[in-house]
Motif scaffolding. Structure first.
Motif, PDB file in Angstrom:
ATOM      1  N   ALA A  89      -3.203   7.284   5.299  1.00 19.94           N
ATOM      2  CA  ALA A  89      -3.220   8.621   5.900  1.00 19.94           C
ATOM      3  C   ALA A  89      -1.839   9.262   5.930  1.00 19.94           C
ATOM      4  O   ALA A  89      -1.441   9.861   6.920  1.00 19.94           O
ATOM      5  CB  ALA A  89      -3.825   8.576   7.310  1.00 19.94           C
ATOM      6  N   LEU A  90      -1.088   9.129   4.842  1.00 16.43           N
ATOM      7  CA  LEU A  90       0.195   9.834   4.759  1.00 16.43           C
ATOM      8  C   LEU A  90      -0.070  11.301   4.452  1.00 16.43           C
ATOM      9  O   LEU A  90      -1.113  11.659   3.918  1.00 16.43           O
ATOM     10  CB  LEU A  90       1.056   9.221   3.655  1.00 16.43           C
ATOM     11  CG  LEU A  90       1.398   7.749   3.852  1.00 16.43           C
ATOM     12  CD1 LEU A  90       2.194   7.236   2.672  1.00 16.43           C
ATOM     13  CD2 LEU A  90       2.179   7.563   5.134  1.00 16.43           C
ATOM     14  N   TYR A  91       0.909  12.145   4.789  1.00 17.27           N
ATOM     15  CA  TYR A  91       0.746  13.575   4.504  1.00 17.27           C
ATOM     16  C   TYR A  91       1.267  13.832   3.092  1.00 17.27           C
ATOM     17  O   TYR A  91       2.462  13.753   2.843  1.00 17.27           O
ATOM     18  CB  TYR A  91       1.505  14.405   5.531  1.00 17.27           C
ATOM     19  CG  TYR A  91       1.214  13.969   6.956  1.00 17.27           C
ATOM     20  CD1 TYR A  91      -0.104  13.835   7.399  1.00 17.27           C
ATOM     21  CD2 TYR A  91       2.233  13.666   7.842  1.00 17.27           C
ATOM     22  CE1 TYR A  91      -0.382  13.409   8.688  1.00 17.27           C
ATOM     23  CE2 TYR A  91       1.961  13.241   9.139  1.00 17.27           C
ATOM     24  CZ  TYR A  91       0.650  13.118   9.544  1.00 17.27           C
ATOM     25  OH  TYR A  91       0.379  12.696  10.817  1.00 17.27           O
ATOM     26  N   PRO A  92       0.379  14.144   2.144  1.00 12.58           N
ATOM     27  CA  PRO A  92       0.751  14.113   0.721  1.00 12.58           C
ATOM     28  C   PRO A  92       1.776  15.173   0.318  1.00 12.58           C
ATOM     29  O   PRO A  92       2.503  14.981  -0.642  1.00 12.58           O
ATOM     30  CB  PRO A  92      -0.588  14.360   0.007  1.00 12.58           C
ATOM     31  CG  PRO A  92      -1.462  14.994   1.024  1.00 12.58           C
ATOM     32  CD  PRO A  92      -1.017  14.500   2.351  1.00 12.58           C
ATOM     33  N   HIS A  93       1.854  16.269   1.067  1.00 14.79           N
ATOM     34  CA  HIS A  93       2.749  17.345   0.658  1.00 14.79           C
ATOM     35  C   HIS A  93       4.133  17.221   1.281  1.00 14.79           C
ATOM     36  O   HIS A  93       4.980  18.071   1.086  1.00 14.79           O
ATOM     37  CB  HIS A  93       2.117  18.681   1.026  1.00 14.79           C
ATOM     38  CG  HIS A  93       1.653  18.701   2.451  1.00 14.79           C
ATOM     39  ND1 HIS A  93       0.405  18.244   2.817  1.00 14.79           N
ATOM     40  CD2 HIS A  93       2.274  19.050   3.577  1.00 14.79           C
ATOM     41  CE1 HIS A  93       0.284  18.341   4.120  1.00 14.79           C
ATOM     42  NE2 HIS A  93       1.397  18.817   4.615  1.00 14.79           N
ATOM     43  N   MET A  94       4.339  16.171   2.070  1.00 12.01           N
ATOM     44  CA  MET A  94       5.652  15.994   2.703  1.00 12.01           C
ATOM     45  C   MET A  94       6.362  14.812   2.056  1.00 12.01           C
ATOM     46  O   MET A  94       5.730  13.849   1.636  1.00 12.01           O
ATOM     47  CB  MET A  94       5.494  15.690   4.190  1.00 12.01           C
ATOM     48  CG  MET A  94       4.859  16.770   5.003  1.00 12.01           C
ATOM     49  SD  MET A  94       4.869  16.252   6.728  1.00 12.01           S
ATOM     50  CE  MET A  94       3.634  17.343   7.406  1.00 12.01           C
ATOM     51  N   SER A 146      -6.322   3.661   4.930  1.00 12.86           N
ATOM     52  CA  SER A 146      -6.005   4.520   3.779  1.00 12.86           C
ATOM     53  C   SER A 146      -4.582   5.070   3.876  1.00 12.86           C
ATOM     54  O   SER A 146      -4.221   5.982   3.169  1.00 12.86           O
ATOM     55  CB  SER A 146      -6.990   5.669   3.713  1.00 12.86           C
ATOM     56  OG  SER A 146      -6.793   6.505   4.825  1.00 12.86           O
ATOM     57  N   ARG A 205       7.676  11.899  -2.726  1.00 11.85           N
ATOM     58  CA  ARG A 205       6.385  12.200  -2.100  1.00 11.85           C
ATOM     59  C   ARG A 205       5.547  10.922  -2.093  1.00 11.85           C
ATOM     60  O   ARG A 205       5.736  10.062  -2.942  1.00 11.85           O
ATOM     61  CB  ARG A 205       5.637  13.255  -2.932  1.00 11.85           C
ATOM     62  CG  ARG A 205       6.313  14.604  -2.988  1.00 11.85           C
ATOM     63  CD  ARG A 205       5.869  15.426  -1.794  1.00 11.85           C
ATOM     64  NE  ARG A 205       6.438  16.759  -1.852  1.00 11.85           N
ATOM     65  CZ  ARG A 205       5.826  17.797  -2.413  1.00 11.85           C
ATOM     66  NH1 ARG A 205       4.662  17.642  -2.988  1.00 11.85           N
ATOM     67  NH2 ARG A 205       6.381  18.982  -2.397  1.00 11.85           N
TER      68      ARG A 205
END
Ligand SMILES: Nc1ncnc2c1ncn2[C@@H]1O[C@H](COP(=O)(O)OP(=O)(O)OP(=O)(O)O)[C@@H](O)[C@H]1O
Ligand SMILES: [Mg+2]
Lengths: 288, 337
Positions: free
Chosen positions: B85-90, B83, B130
């Motif tokens: 697994a990126l950090y969505p807010h960065m 998936s 983003r």
């Protein structure tokens, strides 16, 4: 509601509800505005129309006004701080797999179902009473002098009682937010070398951002009108007189409806300013 | 360096024994692919190596150091999730920088590595976006970028391409292979896509129900499958199996012939049958032949013929296996010879 026709029909059918709502809201508001421009003291038989902004002037210039605004802000701020911080911690705790999870969750939510008056009375008489309260026993057990909570730390006591009531609400909303965080994100962060604390700060907290703003917004709206808890505990004494309570005193204790109404209108305006301010923050937080 | 040794590693979830004790060595710089049917424990094995799951027994060594109980961050491995697994807010830049920030890498070094990763992965134009503003392929590249900058001892990929469309998958497959050629870092790659396994791997590990069925190079597995399972699993379309008299003639319990090793004739041959479905791919045509004389395990025999061959539904054909291309298996399903 795709077609023009169905949209028109929808409007027509909504109309009665909208009308009732408007009347419901507008009549009291208009009457309050009307009273606020009158010198209206029924017990003395005074009901002079149209004194201009005299009531507003008196309300604002009285020494209690500023202090009540300060008290309101302090109270709301304190409760928000406790419920949000406590809510985040509790939500993280409840997210852990534990035995009897279902029951624990229901128990945590329970305080929300207790009526404000009842919970305030229970806290006042069963916990905070300086002679018979549980805290008093606890203090005596450790050899300390019991604290008379409601007269020595009145503001803190009320903040505590109301926080107890609202903590479940915050916990519930934050728990659903915590549960919606993908575990792969946390695992990725773990592999990236983030400690538990960094994972909380860099991954979980930003993820909870929206939920926290929603909690703050909804709670603020309700907390600005706290009344019962003050009424049954300190009666507004010892610096716990909020703006809402001041209005109540002006109307019922001083029997000055004109002055109270002016205060009520001011409270509405202040609440709206706060709401607009909060909406801005929420809006900024919600679109990304 | 990235030599990973699994020594009798086992894993069970409560009562369920997902992986019985298993030995495996992954050499430094190797591209190893785990394949197997869904639920066979590929992801679990990868997560054991990553340290995201605790082993129930056995030892994991990374570069000869016992890492069985080392926390994931200390193993020096980087993982790319299905998936992403990126950090969505960065932003993309912050995403890629995150592992370095956690490791307190100096800012100048961080910038250098981010630039390098962005260049290798064609991400330079997207660094300030983003993850939500990127396409699937770009997100995948960011996830890989986040792994590269850590300069890990080995990369772990868990079905990284399964969320992408077919064309993009081919592209990313090439990019990952290229990356491996450039970096020469050990890579462990989980997939259930045949083509990915065959084209990318130095070494394929075929798993079934947590048990390693065979380990070997793609061609080894294709040419000399150790048992019936591997024979049926590797190769697309699937190998045809024959039993009974047809197999007995070869002194075997079962024989297998790949679709591409059958000669088709309209006049004579070993097995007679009628063409059922004919799939025309252009370059090749797959015929699904209903046999009349052969004793097959499945209902149809799959044949791969040239795209030019004009055979249609209902035609009668004769099939003959090519010399020396028949695989023989004994009663226990193991390869003979
Ligand atoms: N946390 C868990 N608790 C219990 N059983 C689990 C858990 N995780 C995985 N399993 C079981 O372990 C087995 C292997 O799972 P795994 O995810 O490794 O399969 P997989 O080979 O990666 O499959 P897929 O190709 O579908 O991803 C499955 O039968 C699954 O049900
Ligand atoms: Mg999997």
């Amino acid at each position: 509601m795709a077609t023009q026709h169905s949209r028109a029909a929808a409007r027509l059918m909504n109309a009665p509800a909208v009308f009732v709502l408007l009347v419901w809201m507008l009549i009291p508001l208009c009457m309050t505005i009307y009273f606020s421009f009158m010198d209206y003291r029924p017990l003395r038989g005074v009901a002079d129309c149209c004194v201009g902004f005299e009531n507003y002037e008196r309300f604002v210039t009285s020494s209690s006004f500023l202090s009540s605004v300060g008290t309101t802000l302090l109270m709301v701020g304190g409760i928000l701080a406790i419920t949000v911080i406590g809510g985040v911690l509790l939500a993280l705790l409840l997210d852990q797999p534990i035995w009897g999870q279902g029951i624990v969750r229901i128990l945590v939510i329970a305080p929300f179902f207790v009526m404000p008056t009842v919970s305030a009375l229970v806290w006042k008489n069963m916990f905070m009473n300086p002679v018979n309260g549980l805290f008093a026993y606890l203090w005596k057990f450790f050899g300390a002098t019991p604290i008379d909570w409601l007269s020595e730390l009145p503001l803190f006591s009320i903040i505590w009682i109301v926080s107890w009531q609202w903590l479940p609400f915050a916990t519930l909303i934050l728990l659903t937010a915590v549960q919606s965080l993908s575990s792969e994100q946390l695992e990725a962060a773990e592999m990236d070398g983030a400690s538990a604390l960094s994972r909380f700060y860099y991954i979980i907290l930003p993820h909870l951002g929206r939920a926290i703003t929603v909690v703050i917004l909804i709670q603020t709206i309700f907390l600005l009108s706290i009344f019962a808890e003050i009424f049954v505990t300190t009666n507004g004494a010892f610096g716990t007189r909020t703006l809402t309570y001041l209005v109540y005193q002006r109307v019922l204790e001083s029997q000055n409806i004109g002055l109270g109404s002016a205060g009520g209108i001011l409270a509405v305006i202040l609440a709206n300013i706060v709401a607009i301010f909060l909406m801005r923050i929420v809006g900024k937080n919600l679109d990304n | 360096m990235g030599r990973i040794t699994l020594d009798k590693v086992a894993k069970s979830f409560g009562e369920v024994n997902v992986i019985p004790p298993l030995d495996l060595t992954i050499e430094d710089g190797e591209f190893v692919v785990f394949v197997g049917p869904s639920g066979c424990g590929k992801s679990t094995l990868l997560r054991l190596i990553a340290g995201l799951e605790d082993v129930s027994g056995g030892q994991i060594r990374i570069d000869k150091v016992d890492a069985t109980h080392t926390p994931p961050a200390k193993r020096g491995l980087a993982m790319v999730f299905q998936s992403y697994a990126l950090y969505p807010h960065m932003s993309v830049r912050k995403n890629i920088a995150f592992p370095m920030k956690m490791a307190n890498v100096p800012q100048a070094e961080q910038d250098k590595r981010i630039d390098y990763a962005a260049k290798v992965l064609n991400l330079s134009d997207y660094l300030d976006r983003r993850p939500g503003q990127l396409s699937g392929g770009q997100r995948q590249r960011v996830a890989i970028g986040r792994a590269i900058v850590r300069e890990p001892a080995a990369f772990l990929f868990d079905e990284p391409l399964s969320n992408l469309d077919a064309a993009l998958r081919v592209n990313m497959r090439l990019e990952i292979s290229e990356l491996h050629n450039n970096l020469k870092t050990t890579m462990i790659y989980v997939t259930h896509d045949q083509v990915e396994a065959m084209t990318m791997a130095d070494k394929i590990v075929v798993l079934q129900a947590g048990v390693i069925e065979q380990v070997g190079s793609p061609l080894e597995l294709y040419q000399t499958p150790r048992n019936l399972f591997v024979a049926g699993f590797i190769g697309s379309p699937k190998m045809n199996f024959f039993k009974g008299a047809d197999a007995a003639g070869h002194d075997a319990a079962t024989i297998g012939v790949r679709p591409e090793h059958l000669t088709v004739s309209t006049t004579e041959g070993l097995w007679k049958g009628t063409v059922g479905v004919a799939e025309h791919l252009g370059s090749d045509t797959f015929l699904y032949v209903h046999p009349e004389t052969a004793d097959t395990v499945e209902d149809t025999i799959t044949v791969r013929v040239d795209g030019e061959m004009a055979l249609r539904h209902g035609d009668t054909v004769w099939l003959t296996p090519q010399d020396g291309k028949t695989h023989r298996f004994d009663g226990a399903g193991l390869r003979i010879g």
